[in-house]
Design an enzyme around this catalytic site. Structure first.
Site, mmCIF file in Angstrom:
data_model
loop_
_atom_site.group_PDB
_atom_site.id
_atom_site.type_symbol
_atom_site.label_atom_id
_atom_site.label_comp_id
_atom_site.label_asym_id
_atom_site.label_seq_id
_atom_site.Cartn_x
_atom_site.Cartn_y
_atom_site.Cartn_z
ATOM 1 N N CYS A 1 0.842 -1.199 0.000
ATOM 2 C CA CYS A 1 0.000 0.000 0.000
ATOM 3 C C CYS A 1 0.879 1.250 0.000
ATOM 4 O O CYS A 1 1.182 1.824 1.054
ATOM 5 C CB CYS A 1 -0.944 -0.004 1.200
ATOM 6 N N GLU B 1 -23.110 2.720 -0.500
ATOM 7 C CA GLU B 1 -23.417 1.396 0.025
ATOM 8 C C GLU B 1 -22.239 0.445 -0.173
ATOM 9 O O GLU B 1 -21.980 -0.433 0.654
ATOM 10 C CB GLU B 1 -24.684 0.866 -0.650
ATOM 11 N N THR C 1 -31.719 -4.003 7.093
ATOM 12 C CA THR C 1 -30.540 -4.588 6.438
ATOM 13 C C THR C 1 -29.666 -5.389 7.399
ATOM 14 O O THR C 1 -28.564 -5.787 7.038
ATOM 15 C CB THR C 1 -29.685 -3.479 5.794
ATOM 16 N N THR D 1 -26.838 1.678 9.861
ATOM 17 C CA THR D 1 -27.864 1.439 8.855
ATOM 18 C C THR D 1 -28.645 2.722 8.616
ATOM 19 O O THR D 1 -28.767 3.572 9.504
ATOM 20 C CB THR D 1 -28.823 0.315 9.270
ATOM 21 N N TYR D 2 -29.148 2.841 7.391
ATOM 22 C CA TYR D 2 -30.021 3.952 7.031
ATOM 23 C C TYR D 2 -31.391 3.411 6.618
ATOM 24 O O TYR D 2 -32.226 4.142 6.098
ATOM 25 C CB TYR D 2 -29.406 4.758 5.885
ATOM 26 N N ASN D 3 -31.575 2.088 6.815
ATOM 27 C CA ASN D 3 -32.827 1.409 6.458
ATOM 28 C C ASN D 3 -33.199 1.618 4.991
ATOM 29 O O ASN D 3 -34.367 1.754 4.642
ATOM 30 C CB ASN D 3 -33.975 1.859 7.370
ATOM 31 N N THR D 4 -32.176 1.663 4.151
ATOM 32 C CA THR D 4 -32.404 1.754 2.710
ATOM 33 C C THR D 4 -31.493 0.761 2.010
ATOM 34 O O THR D 4 -30.461 0.349 2.548
ATOM 35 C CB THR D 4 -32.112 3.171 2.187
#
Length: 524
Positions: free
Chosen positions: A174, A495, A430, A418-421
């Site tokens: 790296c 995501e 999710t 989480t963003y529940n999408t």
């Protein structure tokens, strides 16, 4: 998972003048491309080594995705660069990530407080911070932990911390992190002679080499004998237990961060060796998103993939009958065996630059599957026998209390984030998907959770996602845009960054568990 509010605005960040000047010593000079400099009045400072640094109008830098350099001391001559005929180096990367379009990262007038604070504190926003800024709740935990490891009081001297970061990053080739911490090493008073390579460092640091390579590639091989050699009283370069714990956390942190850098395609910083060139690189079909099959996917096909995943999640959530312990054990072994077939699509060997390879001994030592056909394998690491919550965390809290708490907070934050999408859907739970990603990473490193049904992994994680996860976790330097583009083709970039955050932390926790278990056995 969702596409959160855009993460940063250089215009607002630059308005923090006092903080910026107060940390000028730590600020790098930023350079920008000829295309973005067109028709802009530039400020040219010719330094003793004949390098040329430029600062341009903030609006130009907003579109390029970079922050301008701090005004530096010395003679300044305001010129029209175009009129003087000065050759201007071009940025080799647009924005923080090669994989993520810069317009996905920048939104005019939106700034997150954590990014403003990071800029004022560090004097710059590096590309890793910008990409992580897509998830600011996690970024806050990450920056607190890294700040504590590198800058607060601790067992190890400050230069040693950055040299250990260099050692860890070099194991995965790296260059980005090696360059970043080479500069930091010198800035905190490190001996420049050490940068000649691992052989130029003190024996005590060289003694870490064996532990470094095992943590990076095969942590399940670490035993209490490895710990005993390092802690042996009277030995040359003997470590204290507190120092060793600090070093182990640094090593696992930068091994995992190397995975994030490659997994998200983080571009070199403008002031890095590969950041600018006077001539653009020749087109290469394997280097560009277009050349790697990064074209658009038919919308209907991508939508079908998302809908199919949603149906699978719903079916698993509605499933009432639980598998027996014996059946779950069989499913884990099956998943472990199947992971043998999940290999990087690119098996070519890459030679790191000398600036990286000089910090690596035994470069051919790399990841090998925990379960290898026809060979006796180590016993499965059962999380119920030694877990982070019940064992690792308590040991860390005793030996390195502040960092133990920060690590626990970071693990919990990313696991529950989480963003529940999901893609174009909202109101989605999710948790099942996040758990499958986390447990699959641990499975690749030989760790089993007795209460988890590994059949869910096969249902929820498509093969292309498994290939990506295993490559980024185990052979990060082989990660390509093709792999990044192949999974979750209709999901947002934020995501996919979320997946990389799960990967970073799950990998770090897995390596830490092996090291802490060996330390526990040494102590008992």
């Amino acid at each position: 998972m969702r596409e959160p509010a855009r993460s940063y605005s250089p215009r607002i960040l630059i308005s923090k003048r006092d903080g910026h000047r107060g940390r000028a010593r730590r600020t790098r000079h930023f350079k920008i491309s000829e295309r973005n400099m067109k028709d802009a009045n530039a400020e040219c400072n010719l330094t003793s080594n004949n390098s040329v640094h430029y600062a341009a109008d903030i609006n130009v830098l907003i579109t390029s995705g970079y922050l301008p350099r701090e005004r530096c001391e010395g003679t300044r001559t305001r010129v029209h660069v175009r009129d003087r005929g000065v050759q201007i180096p071009q940025a080799l990367g647009q924005g923080p990530s090669f994989f993520i379009p810069v317009e996905e990262m920048v939104e005019e007038g939106v700034v997150q407080p954590i990014l403003r604070e990071a800029f004022v504190s560090l004097g710059r926003l590096d590309h890793v911070t910008m990409v992580m800024g897509l998830h600011t709740e996690y970024l806050a935990c990450f920056l607190r932990t890294q700040h504590s490891l590198l800058q607060l009081d601790g067992p190890l001297p400050y230069p040693w911390r950055h040299f250990i970061a260099i050692m860890a990053s070099a194991r995965h080739q790296c260059s980005y992190l090696v360059q970043l911490h080479t500069a930091e090493f010198l800035q905190v008073g490190g001996d420049p002679q050490w940068l000649g390579g691992l052989s130029c460092a003190p024996q005590k640091l060289r003694n870490l080499n064996e532990l470094n390579k095992l943590l990076a590639h095969r942590p399940w091989l670490i035993t209490k004998e490895h710990i005993e050699v390092l802690l042996k009283p009277g030995g040359e370069g003997c470590w204290s237990l507190a120092e060793l714990i600090h070093a182990v956390v640094l090593l696992t942190h930068y091994h995992s961060l190397s995975s994030f850098v490659f997994g998200c395609g983080v571009n070199p910083e403008p002031d890095h060796e590969e950041g600018h060139a006077f001539r653009p690189p020749s087109p290469c079909p394997t280097d560009s998103p277009r050349g790697e099959g990064g074209g658009s996917v038919p919308r209907a096909e991508a939508l079908c993939e998302v809908e199919a995943l949603m149906r699978k999640m719903k079916l698993l959530q509605e499933q009432e009958e639980e598998a027996s312990q014996e059946e779950m054990a069989v499913r884990f072994e099956r998943e472990k065996r199947e992971s043998l077939l999940v290999t990087p699509t690119d098996d070519s060997k890459r030679l790191p630059p000398a600036s990286v390879s000089r910090f690596v001994e035994d470069p051919d030592f790399g990841y090998e599957d925990f379960t290898r056909r026809g060979e006796q394998t180590p016993p499965t690491f059962r999380a119920q026998d030694y877990s982070w919550e019940d064992h690792g965390y308590s040991l860390m809290n005793r030996l390195y209390p502040d960092v133990g708490q920060l690590l626990d907070e970071k693990f919990q934050t990313v696991y529950n984030l989480t963003y529940n999408t999901m893609a174009m859907h909202s109101g989605v739970d999710t948790k099942m998907l996040r758990k499958a990603v986390w447990n699959y990473i641990h499975c690749v490193f030989g760790i089993r959770f007795d209460d988890y049904d590994y059949g869910d992994v096969n249902h929820l994680l498509e093969r292309s996602l498994k290939v990506y996860i295993k490559t980024v976790a185990c052979y990060p330097e082989k990660t390509s845009y093709r792999m990044y583009n192949a999974f979750w083709r209709h999901f947002r970039h934020s995501e996919k960054v979320h997946v990389n955050l799960l990967l970073l932390e799950a990998r770090m926790q897995a390596a830490l568990l092996y090291a802490l278990r060996a330390i526990t056995r040494y102590m008992t």
